[in-house]
Design an enzyme around this catalytic site. Structure first.
Site, mmCIF file in Angstrom:
data_model
loop_
_atom_site.group_PDB
_atom_site.id
_atom_site.type_symbol
_atom_site.label_atom_id
_atom_site.label_comp_id
_atom_site.label_asym_id
_atom_site.label_seq_id
_atom_site.Cartn_x
_atom_site.Cartn_y
_atom_site.Cartn_z
ATOM 1 N N CYS A 62 0.822 -1.201 0.000
ATOM 2 C CA CYS A 62 0.000 0.000 0.000
ATOM 3 C C CYS A 62 0.866 1.266 0.000
ATOM 4 C CB CYS A 62 -0.961 -0.047 1.187
ATOM 5 S SG CYS A 62 -2.217 1.240 1.227
ATOM 6 N N GLY A 63 0.635 2.189 0.915
ATOM 7 C CA GLY A 63 1.345 3.461 0.920
ATOM 8 C C GLY A 63 2.839 3.342 1.053
#
Length: 201
Positions: A103-104
């Site tokens: 993800c991030g």
């Protein structure tokens, strides 16, 4: 055989759901999972889960670790506060110690230049493109991607993320790893028998 611990990076707003499959089953396989926070302080995830720290980022050394796991967090997209975690990921990869980012955290690695020459995935191509990185032609539309010692995945693929980590560390053979994935990703009842038998030995 004594295994080096797996280090789980944690910071405020970390995505609680993204690393649970990986860390739980690594622990069951005999790995010690140690938490690393910016200054050794407790941190709070998106789901308000508060987690204690085993060590501060400044204490983390690649040679003491089997793997560094970087979960997503809102803070990856809110400034440069988490850039030191991307820099330690570079040190790990340079030392030949694997890194897994979801993800991030993939955006953090993109900003650090770590995805410019490696096959990778994330939430979406445009998400990483917004970082200004130079690796857009290496983006792969897949649930999770491993290139050398780096695993990447998007936020909806915690099970595939764990599967790639298990492959990278050799936690299970291919048959068991496939059964584990089909059990936890697809709820395949036939996979349960294969996985349960293998892990009961």
């Amino acid at each position: 055989m004594t295994r080096k611990p797996v280090h789980l990076a944690l910071y405020d707003t970390f995505a609680d759901w993204e690393t649970g499959h990986a860390t739980a089953h690594l622990a069951r396989a005999g790995y010690e999972v140690r938490t690393v926070t910016p200054a050794g302080e407790p941190v709070t995830g998106i789901g308000r889960l508060r987690v204690l720290s085993d060590l501060a980022l400044a204490e983390l050394r690649p040679e003491d670790s089997a793997l560094l796991i970087l979960p997503g967090a809102d803070r990856w997209d809110e400034g440069d506060d988490l850039a030191p975690f991307a820099r330690i990921a570079r040190a790990f990869l340079d030392a030949g110690v694997p890194v897994a980012a979801i993800c991030g955290a993939t955006a953090g690695l993109a900003r650090e230049g770590l995805l410019d020459t490696r096959a990778h995935t994330s939430a979406a191509p445009f998400y990483l493109a917004a970082t200004g990185y130079a690796g857009g032609d290496r983006y792969v539309e897949a649930d999770a991607v491993t290139d050398g010692g780096l695993v990447t995945a998007g936020p909806t693929e915690p099970v595939a993320f764990a599967r790639e980590i298990f492959r990278l560390l050799g936690v299970h053979d291919d048959t068991v790893n496939d059964a584990w994935y089909r059990l936890f990703h697809d709820s395949d009842p036939e996979a349960y028998a294969v996985y349960a038998e293998a892990t009961a030995r």
